[in-house]
Design an enzyme around this catalytic site. Structure first.
Site, PDB file in Angstrom:
ATOM      1  N   ILE A  23      36.711  37.258  47.989  1.00  0.00           N
ATOM      2  CA  ILE A  23      38.257  37.950  48.558  1.00  0.00           C
ATOM      3  C   ILE A  23      38.770  38.960  47.592  1.00  0.00           C
ATOM      4  CG2 ILE A  23      40.861  36.708  48.071  1.00  0.00           C
ATOM      5  CD1 ILE A  23      39.330  33.792  47.900  1.00  0.00           C
ATOM      6  N   ASP A  42      35.509  44.740  38.329  1.00  0.00           N
ATOM      7  CA  ASP A  42      34.880  43.209  38.460  1.00  0.00           C
ATOM      8  C   ASP A  42      33.182  43.399  36.824  1.00  0.00           C
ATOM      9  OD1 ASP A  42      32.336  41.053  39.261  1.00  0.00           O
ATOM     10  OD2 ASP A  42      33.949  41.449  40.666  1.00  0.00           O
ATOM     11  N   THR A  46      29.545  37.715  39.575  1.00  0.00           N
ATOM     12  CA  THR A  46      29.185  36.553  41.147  1.00  0.00           C
ATOM     13  C   THR A  46      29.630  37.590  41.893  1.00  0.00           C
ATOM     14  OG1 THR A  46      31.488  36.163  40.795  1.00  0.00           O
ATOM     15  CG2 THR A  46      29.709  34.430  39.910  1.00  0.00           C
ATOM     16  N   GLY A  47      30.016  38.796  41.523  1.00  0.00           N
ATOM     17  CA  GLY A  47      30.654  39.468  42.940  1.00  0.00           C
ATOM     18  C   GLY A  47      29.406  40.435  42.792  1.00  0.00           C
ATOM     19  N   ASP A  67      34.895  43.218  32.118  1.00  0.00           N
ATOM     20  CA  ASP A  67      34.787  42.252  32.456  1.00  0.00           C
ATOM     21  C   ASP A  67      36.059  41.889  31.539  1.00  0.00           C
ATOM     22  OD1 ASP A  67      34.449  39.262  31.560  1.00  0.00           O
ATOM     23  OD2 ASP A  67      32.432  40.086  30.358  1.00  0.00           O
ATOM     24  N   ILE A  68      37.501  40.485  32.057  1.00  0.00           N
ATOM     25  CA  ILE A  68      38.252  40.251  32.148  1.00  0.00           C
ATOM     26  C   ILE A  68      38.137  39.308  30.517  1.00  0.00           C
ATOM     27  CG2 ILE A  68      39.112  40.351  34.946  1.00  0.00           C
ATOM     28  CD1 ILE A  68      38.514  37.288  34.022  1.00  0.00           C
ATOM     29  N   GLN A  87      41.835  37.751  40.900  1.00  0.00           N
ATOM     30  CA  GLN A  87      41.401  37.315  41.482  1.00  0.00           C
ATOM     31  C   GLN A  87      39.601  36.349  41.163  1.00  0.00           C
ATOM     32  OE1 GLN A  87      42.121  36.472  44.704  1.00  0.00           O
ATOM     33  NE2 GLN A  87      43.775  37.931  44.508  1.00  0.00           N
ATOM     34  N   TYR A 155      36.512  23.111  36.229  1.00  0.00           N
ATOM     35  CA  TYR A 155      37.065  23.733  36.733  1.00  0.00           C
ATOM     36  C   TYR A 155      38.819  23.349  37.228  1.00  0.00           C
ATOM     37  CZ  TYR A 155      38.016  26.813  41.208  1.00  0.00           C
ATOM     38  OH  TYR A 155      38.629  27.648  42.251  1.00  0.00           O
ATOM     39  N   VAL A 185      38.471  28.477  50.808  1.00  0.00           N
ATOM     40  CA  VAL A 185      38.418  30.010  51.543  1.00  0.00           C
ATOM     41  C   VAL A 185      37.159  30.261  51.814  1.00  0.00           C
ATOM     42  CG1 VAL A 185      39.163  32.861  51.766  1.00  0.00           C
ATOM     43  CG2 VAL A 185      40.446  30.203  49.927  1.00  0.00           C
TER      44      VAL A 185
END
Length: 331
Positions: A23, A42, A46-47, A67-68, A87, A155, A185
């Protein structure tokens, strides 16, 4: 309608977390193509780099590998930003059941870091990916935003906590936010590979390889499958709305229709057989039901229509045909 909204974003800077994901990369591409200044972050957990490869040519696109879960990375990414489209997350119910700690770290601690950084750096509005999994064991259909049940997976818990934190940050710090509860999605750039691949891209690739897809259960579970362009629209509407009552709310991001897993699999066979007639004869197999799965998912989109002016651009079958064309070309 969306093009009118885009005009409001000229001269603004938008940060997209999870920019190399499914997304996130679609949002980066859409906004960059409309000449909006975009910053992406990112960590490639996973991206994929290939998802943003074509954006390097855009002078208005900047990418930060970060990294968030690292607050310093979040603070740096939020500097000079007007809006955040958050996202980044570790998706997948099965992944969260197998590894609840990592899911919690990314989806709650990472989310909190982004809220703190947005507050500290003066971000105007924080729009985030919420989830239909928040409805949990609620049996009522269609799903209406204010009526949720108990979450059925780690999750789902993390995504509900996100909503609580966003609401809290408005009350305490006056940070405006909008949560978008995504409903299954699908579309271009969604990864078909790996243990936690979503069902549509996974089945598409298996059928293209003449392999039998395996449905968990008898196939009667149903989903409000939502094409990526509808999600892009909702994100744009959320960051551009001038409707005060539209802020600090959560919205179902869906089509308002449902399809069983078996119906979806048969449609895939039908559409793919137009490219390869042998696919029509591939048998669909069945396995046991999966832990944590919500049996049925159908969204009411009335709230999004009322406050944001949302009108889905793609029904399920239209989106599925577009997605299949993309996978046929790229895999």
């Amino acid at each position: 309608m969306i093009n009118d909204k885009i005009e409001k974003l000229q001269g603004k800077t938008i940060l997209i977390t999870g920019a190399a994901g499914f997304i996130g990369s679609n949002l980066c591409e859409f906004l960059s193509n409309h000449h909006i200044t975009v910053r992406g972050i990112d960590n490639f957990a996973t991206g994929h780099r290939k998802n943003i490869q074509n954006l390097k040519a855009h002078k208005n696109f900047e990418f930060i590998q970060g990294d968030i879960c690292n607050l310093k990375d979040c603070q740096s990414a939020c500097q000079g930003v007007d809006f955040v489209l958050h996202q980044a997350a570790l998706g997948s119910v099965p992944r969260s059941i197998e590894d609840p700690i990592r899911t919690n770290d990314a989806n709650i601690n990472g989310f909190l870091n982004m809220l703190v950084a947005s507050k500290d750096q003066g971000v105007q509005r924080f729009v985030y990916a919420a989830s239909s999994s928040t409805y949990g064991d609620s049996k009522s259909l269609p799903k209406v935003e204010q009526n949720i049940g108990k979450p059925l997976s780690p999750y789902a818990i993390t995504k509900y906590v996100n909503e609580l934190y966003a609401d809290n940050f408005k009350r305490i710090y006056d940070l405006d936010s909008v949560g978008l509860r995504y409903f299954n999605v699908f579309g271009r750039k969604q990864d078909p590979n790996g243990a936690y691949a979503a069902v549509i891209p996974k089945f598409v690739i298996q059928l293209m390889k003449h392999q039998s897809p395996v449905i968990n259960g008898d196939g009667t579970y149903s989903r409000d499958f939502t094409y990526i362009d509808n999600v892009i629209q909702m994100n744009i509407l959320a960051i551009t709305t001038d409707h005060e009552d539209a802020l600090n709310q959560v919205y179902n991001t869906a089509v308002g229709d449902r399809t069983t897993i078996l119906e979806m699999a048969n449609l895939l066979k039908t559409y793919l057989s137009e490219f390869d007639s042998k696919i029509a004869d591939i048998k669909i197999k069945h396995g046991p039901n999966r832990k944590g799965d919500v049996p049925h998912s159908l969204a009411s989109i009335e709230k999004a229509q009322k406050y944001l002016g949302y009108q889905p651009s793609h029904k399920f079958k239209e989106g599925l045909q577009e997605a299949i064309k993309w996978y046929w070309k790229h895999y």
